[in-house]
Design an enzyme around this catalytic site. Sequence first.
Site, PDB file in Angstrom:
ATOM      1  N   CYS A  51       0.811  -1.234   0.000  1.00  0.00           N
ATOM      2  CA  CYS A  51       0.000   0.000   0.000  1.00  0.00           C
ATOM      3  C   CYS A  51       0.836   1.273   0.000  1.00  0.00           C
ATOM      4  O   CYS A  51       0.421   2.287  -0.533  1.00  0.00           O
ATOM      5  CB  CYS A  51      -0.978   0.004   1.170  1.00  0.00           C
ATOM      6  SG  CYS A  51      -0.192   0.074   2.778  1.00  0.00           S
ATOM      7  N   LYS A  88      -6.001  -8.744  11.312  1.00  0.00           N
ATOM      8  CA  LYS A  88      -5.873  -7.300  11.096  1.00  0.00           C
ATOM      9  C   LYS A  88      -7.228  -6.771  10.667  1.00  0.00           C
ATOM     10  O   LYS A  88      -7.783  -7.193   9.654  1.00  0.00           O
ATOM     11  CB  LYS A  88      -4.818  -7.025  10.030  1.00  0.00           C
ATOM     12  CG  LYS A  88      -4.691  -5.548   9.691  1.00  0.00           C
ATOM     13  CD  LYS A  88      -3.535  -5.288   8.747  1.00  0.00           C
ATOM     14  CE  LYS A  88      -3.470  -3.829   8.365  1.00  0.00           C
ATOM     15  NZ  LYS A  88      -2.316  -3.548   7.496  1.00  0.00           N
ATOM     16  N   LYS A  98      -4.365  -6.797  15.519  1.00  0.00           N
ATOM     17  CA  LYS A  98      -4.178  -5.367  15.288  1.00  0.00           C
ATOM     18  C   LYS A  98      -5.493  -4.728  14.933  1.00  0.00           C
ATOM     19  O   LYS A  98      -6.202  -5.278  14.087  1.00  0.00           O
ATOM     20  CB  LYS A  98      -3.179  -5.207  14.128  1.00  0.00           C
ATOM     21  CG  LYS A  98      -3.004  -3.805  13.632  1.00  0.00           C
ATOM     22  CD  LYS A  98      -2.146  -3.789  12.403  1.00  0.00           C
ATOM     23  CE  LYS A  98      -2.113  -2.363  11.892  1.00  0.00           C
ATOM     24  NZ  LYS A  98      -1.547  -2.261  10.586  1.00  0.00           N
ATOM     25  N   SER A 145      -1.361   3.545  15.237  1.00  0.00           N
ATOM     26  CA  SER A 145      -1.192   4.999  15.208  1.00  0.00           C
ATOM     27  C   SER A 145      -2.330   5.749  15.898  1.00  0.00           C
ATOM     28  O   SER A 145      -2.080   6.709  16.625  1.00  0.00           O
ATOM     29  CB  SER A 145      -1.052   5.465  13.762  1.00  0.00           C
ATOM     30  OG  SER A 145      -2.169   5.055  12.985  1.00  0.00           O
ATOM     31  N   TYR A 172       4.424   2.704  19.080  1.00  0.00           N
ATOM     32  CA  TYR A 172       5.156   3.955  18.862  1.00  0.00           C
ATOM     33  C   TYR A 172       5.716   4.502  20.177  1.00  0.00           C
ATOM     34  O   TYR A 172       6.532   5.407  20.167  1.00  0.00           O
ATOM     35  CB  TYR A 172       4.244   4.987  18.186  1.00  0.00           C
ATOM     36  CG  TYR A 172       3.743   4.474  16.852  1.00  0.00           C
ATOM     37  CD1 TYR A 172       4.542   4.560  15.725  1.00  0.00           C
ATOM     38  CD2 TYR A 172       2.506   3.836  16.743  1.00  0.00           C
ATOM     39  CE1 TYR A 172       4.118   4.037  14.504  1.00  0.00           C
ATOM     40  CE2 TYR A 172       2.072   3.318  15.534  1.00  0.00           C
ATOM     41  CZ  TYR A 172       2.886   3.421  14.421  1.00  0.00           C
ATOM     42  OH  TYR A 172       2.473   2.901  13.225  1.00  0.00           O
TER      43      TYR A 172
HETATM   44  C1  PBG Z   1       0.049  -1.705   5.890  1.00  0.00           C
HETATM   45  C2  PBG Z   1       0.023  -1.290   7.315  1.00  0.00           C
HETATM   46  C3  PBG Z   1      -0.816  -0.355   7.899  1.00  0.00           C
HETATM   47  C4  PBG Z   1      -0.471  -0.292   9.231  1.00  0.00           C
HETATM   48  C5  PBG Z   1       0.587  -1.174   9.427  1.00  0.00           C
HETATM   49  N1  PBG Z   1       0.851  -1.795   8.241  1.00  0.00           N
HETATM   50  C6  PBG Z   1      -1.836   0.521   7.283  1.00  0.00           C
HETATM   51  C7  PBG Z   1      -3.124  -0.015   6.815  1.00  0.00           C
HETATM   52  O1  PBG Z   1      -3.406  -1.203   6.891  1.00  0.00           O
HETATM   53  O2  PBG Z   1      -3.870   0.810   6.285  1.00  0.00           O
HETATM   54  C8  PBG Z   1      -1.116   0.605  10.254  1.00  0.00           C
HETATM   55  C9  PBG Z   1      -0.328   0.839  11.480  1.00  0.00           C
HETATM   56  C10 PBG Z   1      -0.801   1.966  12.318  1.00  0.00           C
HETATM   57  O3  PBG Z   1      -1.912   2.515  12.169  1.00  0.00           O
HETATM   58  O4  PBG Z   1      -0.030   2.328  13.196  1.00  0.00           O
HETATM   59  N2  PBG Z   1       1.305  -1.443   5.326  1.00  0.00           N
END
Ligand code: PBG
Length: 328
Positions: free
Chosen positions: A122, A195, A248, A274, A313
């Site tokens: 992505c 996820k 996650k 995040s 983080y």
């Molecule tokens: C995909 C990925 C994401 C996150 C980690 N790996 C973004 C998504 O799935 O949109 C999100 C991590 C976060 O929000 O801290 N490369």
Amino acid sequence: MSFPATRLRRLRMDARLRDLVRETELSPARLIYPLFVGPGRGVRDEIPSMPGQRRYALDTLVEEARAAEADGVRAVILFGIPEKKDEQASGAWAEDGIVQRALRALRESVPGMLRFTDVCLCEYTSHGHCGVVQGNRVANDPTLELLAKTAVSHARAGADLVAPSDMMDGRVGAVRRALDEAGFPDLPILSYAAKYASAFYGPFRDAAQSTPSFGDRRSHQMDPANREEAMREIALDLEEGADVVMVKPALPYLDVLREARTRFDAPLAAYQVSGEYALITAAAERGWVDRRAVALESLLAIRRAGATFIVTYFAREAARWLSQERGK
Ligand code: PBG
């Protein structure tokens, strides 16, 4: 036996007794520090929706990893922000891609730090989707090939572990086979197994510029309503060869973590994402909560629910806080 014979407060009165009976421990060895790396030199741009977190270039990434190591962090997970994006996500698997270069720089300059990589497309596709788009859809099987290629290129550049985060079906098996064939049978896979399609990733997508230009990720990431389905995802990924499985986000999904802990005996990771970081940071900036206390309590709660280790983080700060506590 109950009151007055039983008095649970007896073991809470003295700090040394509380330490003695504590069920869950948090230590820097259980924390993974996510780092964003992009082009340029001397870059340390703060991510607006994640105050305290930055986008680094190769030189400043090395500095940050060194500082984190000095604070007690033992592992980082890298996210790349490429200079150019295209439909095939070529920046993800290029030999001189940003993550590949970062891996070599870290291997050279901070050899004691474990190097994990996020394997997804992505951040590298022009449309911001996690795979090859055909029509209006993310095409599963053609994406597997590119993910496998990406993982192998990370391995060649010095990754100690790869973490597929795309949620395509069959990707753990595809990555495992490709790694074995390329001569990396001992390289572990941490699968983002459960996820969820979560709104808590918003700040990450600002940082990685990976918001999809159309649609969303609900065709592959999980429905937040489902817990049983997460168990199927985890079981499948373990069958396909995942060494560690991850849930996650973390705090809003503690029930999923707990359920996974009771059903599976594999190491279990959690990603405090995040948006979770942003919530705590924003409230602390306003003086509404104590940043350190709330961050450490959240991490402890994630461990208590069943996480073996946590991607967070807060890793660098938490490592520092924890060693201060131990020093007291
Ligand atoms: C995909 C990925 C994401 C996150 C980690 N790996 C973004 C998504 O799935 O949109 C999100 C991590 C976060 O929000 O801290 N490369």
